[in-house]
Write an enzyme that holds these catalytic residues in place. Structure first.
Site, PDB file in Angstrom:
ATOM      1  N   TYR A   1      29.452  30.942  41.038  1.00 35.19           N
ATOM      2  CA  TYR A   1      30.123  30.425  39.837  1.00 35.19           C
ATOM      3  C   TYR A   1      29.575  29.075  39.361  1.00 35.19           C
ATOM      4  O   TYR A   1      30.321  28.207  38.937  1.00 35.19           O
ATOM      5  CB  TYR A   1      31.636  30.362  40.058  1.00 35.19           C
ATOM      6  CG  TYR A   1      32.238  31.750  40.058  1.00 35.19           C
ATOM      7  CD1 TYR A   1      32.521  32.380  38.846  1.00 35.19           C
ATOM      8  CD2 TYR A   1      32.459  32.445  41.229  1.00 35.19           C
ATOM      9  CE1 TYR A   1      33.036  33.664  38.816  1.00 35.19           C
ATOM     10  CE2 TYR A   1      32.971  33.728  41.217  1.00 35.19           C
ATOM     11  CZ  TYR A   1      33.260  34.333  40.003  1.00 35.19           C
ATOM     12  OH  TYR A   1      33.756  35.609  39.974  1.00 35.19           O
TER      13      TYR A   1
ATOM     14  N   HIS B   1      40.362  45.393  39.233  1.00 29.09           N
ATOM     15  CA  HIS B   1      38.966  45.102  39.601  1.00 29.09           C
ATOM     16  C   HIS B   1      38.544  46.043  40.738  1.00 29.09           C
ATOM     17  O   HIS B   1      39.325  46.288  41.650  1.00 29.09           O
ATOM     18  CB  HIS B   1      38.900  43.640  40.061  1.00 29.09           C
ATOM     19  CG  HIS B   1      37.523  43.129  40.295  1.00 29.09           C
ATOM     20  ND1 HIS B   1      36.824  43.371  41.449  1.00 29.09           N
ATOM     21  CD2 HIS B   1      36.710  42.373  39.512  1.00 29.09           C
ATOM     22  CE1 HIS B   1      35.635  42.779  41.364  1.00 29.09           C
ATOM     23  NE2 HIS B   1      35.540  42.164  40.196  1.00 29.09           N
TER      24      HIS B   1
ATOM     25  N   CYS C   1      33.747  46.056  36.613  1.00 32.82           N
ATOM     26  CA  CYS C   1      32.785  45.084  37.142  1.00 32.82           C
ATOM     27  C   CYS C   1      31.515  45.831  37.527  1.00 32.82           C
ATOM     28  O   CYS C   1      31.499  46.594  38.489  1.00 32.82           O
ATOM     29  CB  CYS C   1      33.381  44.359  38.347  1.00 32.82           C
ATOM     30  SG  CYS C   1      32.218  43.223  39.105  1.00 32.82           S
TER      31      CYS C   1
ATOM     32  N   HIS D   1      33.298  42.584  33.772  1.00 37.14           N
ATOM     33  CA  HIS D   1      32.459  41.572  34.414  1.00 37.14           C
ATOM     34  C   HIS D   1      31.061  42.191  34.433  1.00 37.14           C
ATOM     35  O   HIS D   1      30.884  43.267  35.006  1.00 37.14           O
ATOM     36  CB  HIS D   1      32.872  41.348  35.868  1.00 37.14           C
ATOM     37  CG  HIS D   1      34.217  40.707  36.030  1.00 37.14           C
ATOM     38  ND1 HIS D   1      34.848  40.600  37.249  1.00 37.14           N
ATOM     39  CD2 HIS D   1      35.038  40.096  35.131  1.00 37.14           C
ATOM     40  CE1 HIS D   1      36.000  39.973  37.098  1.00 37.14           C
ATOM     41  NE2 HIS D   1      36.149  39.661  35.831  1.00 37.14           N
TER      42      HIS D   1
ATOM     43  N   ASP E   1      28.990  37.627  35.132  1.00 44.25           N
ATOM     44  CA  ASP E   1      29.636  37.459  36.434  1.00 44.25           C
ATOM     45  C   ASP E   1      28.732  36.614  37.311  1.00 44.25           C
ATOM     46  O   ASP E   1      27.815  35.965  36.824  1.00 44.25           O
ATOM     47  CB  ASP E   1      29.937  38.846  37.012  1.00 44.25           C
ATOM     48  CG  ASP E   1      31.035  38.817  38.059  1.00 44.25           C
ATOM     49  OD1 ASP E   1      31.668  37.769  38.229  1.00 44.25           O
ATOM     50  OD2 ASP E   1      31.251  39.848  38.700  1.00 44.25           O
ATOM     51  N   HIS E   2      29.007  36.629  38.602  1.00 48.09           N
ATOM     52  CA  HIS E   2      28.266  35.791  39.552  1.00 48.09           C
ATOM     53  C   HIS E   2      26.838  35.493  39.090  1.00 48.09           C
ATOM     54  O   HIS E   2      26.100  36.406  38.740  1.00 48.09           O
ATOM     55  CB  HIS E   2      28.121  36.516  40.898  1.00 48.09           C
ATOM     56  CG  HIS E   2      29.417  36.925  41.476  1.00 48.09           C
ATOM     57  ND1 HIS E   2      29.502  37.685  42.599  1.00 48.09           N
ATOM     58  CD2 HIS E   2      30.695  36.661  41.100  1.00 48.09           C
ATOM     59  CE1 HIS E   2      30.779  37.892  42.889  1.00 48.09           C
ATOM     60  NE2 HIS E   2      31.524  37.278  41.992  1.00 48.09           N
TER      61      HIS E   2
HETATM   62  C1  DNO Z   1      34.954  37.816  42.306  1.00 49.51           C
HETATM   63  C2  DNO Z   1      35.936  38.147  41.246  1.00 49.51           C
HETATM   64  C3  DNO Z   1      37.140  38.807  41.878  1.00 49.51           C
HETATM   65  C4  DNO Z   1      38.210  39.188  40.867  1.00 49.51           C
HETATM   66  C5  DNO Z   1      39.457  39.636  41.580  1.00 49.51           C
HETATM   67  C6  DNO Z   1      40.576  39.984  40.639  1.00 49.51           C
HETATM   68  O1  DNO Z   1      34.101  37.028  42.141  1.00 49.51           O
HETATM   69  O2  DNO Z   1      35.403  38.925  40.271  1.00 49.51           O
HETATM   70  O3  DNO Z   1      37.643  37.918  42.809  1.00 49.51           O
HETATM   71  O4  DNO Z   1      38.535  38.138  40.036  1.00 49.51           O
HETATM   72  O5  DNO Z   1      39.183  40.740  42.389  1.00 49.51           O
HETATM   73  O6  DNO Z   1      41.742  40.005  41.386  1.00 49.51           O
END
Ligand code: DNO
Length: 364
Positions: A335, A208, A246, A275, A321-322
């Site tokens: 989340y 990531h 991401c 992501h 993602d978020h």
């Molecule tokens: C944040 C996530 C990260 C991800 C980590 C993987 O919201 O996308 O915490 O899961 O970096 O280790």
């Protein structure tokens, strides 16, 4: 594209598997055992319990996130070999229960960082994660860690595990003598040990990016641009040494052209999962997270999905993602259910449109 959702387990998430299953087009999870400290073995029993629960809800569990790398490995301390051995046992245990991708990061000390976990968005009264380097300037690392813990609505946050951050000051001091090149050499040592095992058991490691995508507190951060990832994939040349691309983390820096980066690594077959989320730039090193819809932020989601469609395998794992907090939801910052579910529906819609346009183009 296999649409997935991050879920923290029934003891730790405000969202149920039934709710996730009811989101249209959801194939499974990017799961996590959030109670595990970095360096600990994830036992077969723990993995079985989680995976069985997910399967019972009619969802797949082929991606696991946040198998955190112990700081001793990142710092290259003599104790690293024992933690690498534990990591390898975890890889083998996860493979036994059908896991195909492990998402991890190689960020020094801190995972992602924000200066506000619930910044109100004036236009509609929702709130989202926010970062302003100027606010960070006046805070010590310990203060930002405390504030993040206080603002998290009582939920644990990925990357902010209390055990890991307990020794923060000491660890930050130790990092003062580690240059980016030394840090990269430690990373190679780790990859050289784990990637052959991944190849043997059919798992891909997906790193990531740094979030935000620039150095923080003078720490040696080495994963926030195309050039950085070119170096990382070359550290151990194998399809098992792959990326979790991401868009929001890399996209926090407007210098990163996200569709171009996806095409670059997609064509090399080095993207194991993505992501996908949007960000809104507010100034130099200042941004907030936006809804997934392109017009609400600064990333072009159509171009992103098209780049994935053109260069990644058809069944590449993706998750929204978020999300923002909307409709008065209270949950783990970033989340919640509603905005991420909207994001998944939107991304699925983009994929269908790109797919049907490509089919029409092929026929004509
Ligand atoms: C944040 C996530 C990260 C991800 C980590 C993987 O919201 O996308 O915490 O899961 O970096 O280790």
């Amino acid at each position: 594209m296999k649409m997935t959702f991050r879920w923290y387990g029934s003891d730790s998430d405000s969202i149920t598997l039934k709710q996730i299953k009811q989101i249209p087009g959801m194939s499974g999870l990017m799961g996590v055992l959030d109670y595990k400290a970095a360096g600990e073995v994830w036992t077969k029993e723990e993995i079985r319990e989680y995976v069985d629960e997910v399967h019972a809800a009619g969802l797949e569990c082929e991606v696991i996130e946040s198998v955190n790398v112990h700081e001793d490995i990142k710092m290259g301390l003599p104790t690293r070999d024992e933690y690498i051995a534990n990591y390898i046992t975890t890889i083998r245990n996860l493979a036994e229960y059908g896991i195909k991708v492990i998402v991890y990061n190689f960020m020094p000390v801190l995972d992602w960082l924000r200066t506000d976990l619930a910044r109100v968005i004036e236009e509609d009264g929702s709130n989202s994660l926010y970062f302003d380097e100027r606010e960070l300037g006046s805070m010590t690392p310990l203060e930002i860690v405390r504030k993040t813990a206080e603002d998290s609505n009582g939920f644990t946050l990925p990357g902010w595990e209390p055990e890991r951050l307990a020794e923060l000051e000491k660890t930050l001091k130790q990092y003062e003598s580690i240059t980016p090149d030394m840090f990269r050499a430690n990373y190679k040592y780790f990859l050289d040990a784990v990637i052959p095992v991944c190849e043997e058991v059919g798992i891909r490691m997906a790193v990531h990016p740094d979030d935000p995508a620039w150095p923080i507190f003078g720490l040696p951060r080495i994963s926030h641009s195309q050039e950085d990832f070119d170096k990382i994939v070359a550290l151990h040349d194998s399809p098992a040494n792959a990326l979790c691309l991401c868009t929001g983390s890399l996209g926090s820096n407007p210098d990163n052209d996200i569709p171009a980066i996806i095409r670059h690594f997609g064509e090399m077959d080095r993207i194991a999962c993505l992501h996908i989320r949007n960000v809104k730039y507010l100034g130099y090193r200042r941004f907030r997270e936006a809804a997934h819809l392109s017009s609400t932020g600064d990333l072009d989601m159509f171009e992103i999905v098209k780049a994935v469609y053109d260069t990644c395998p058809r069944d590449v794992y993706v998750r929204p993602d978020h999300g923002r907090m909307i409709w008065d939801e209270v949950g783990r910052p970033g989340y919640g259910l509603y905005d991420r579910a909207l994001g998944a529906a939107y991304l699925n819609g983009l994929w269908e449109a790109v797919d049907k346009c490509a089919a029409t183009a092929r026929r004509s």
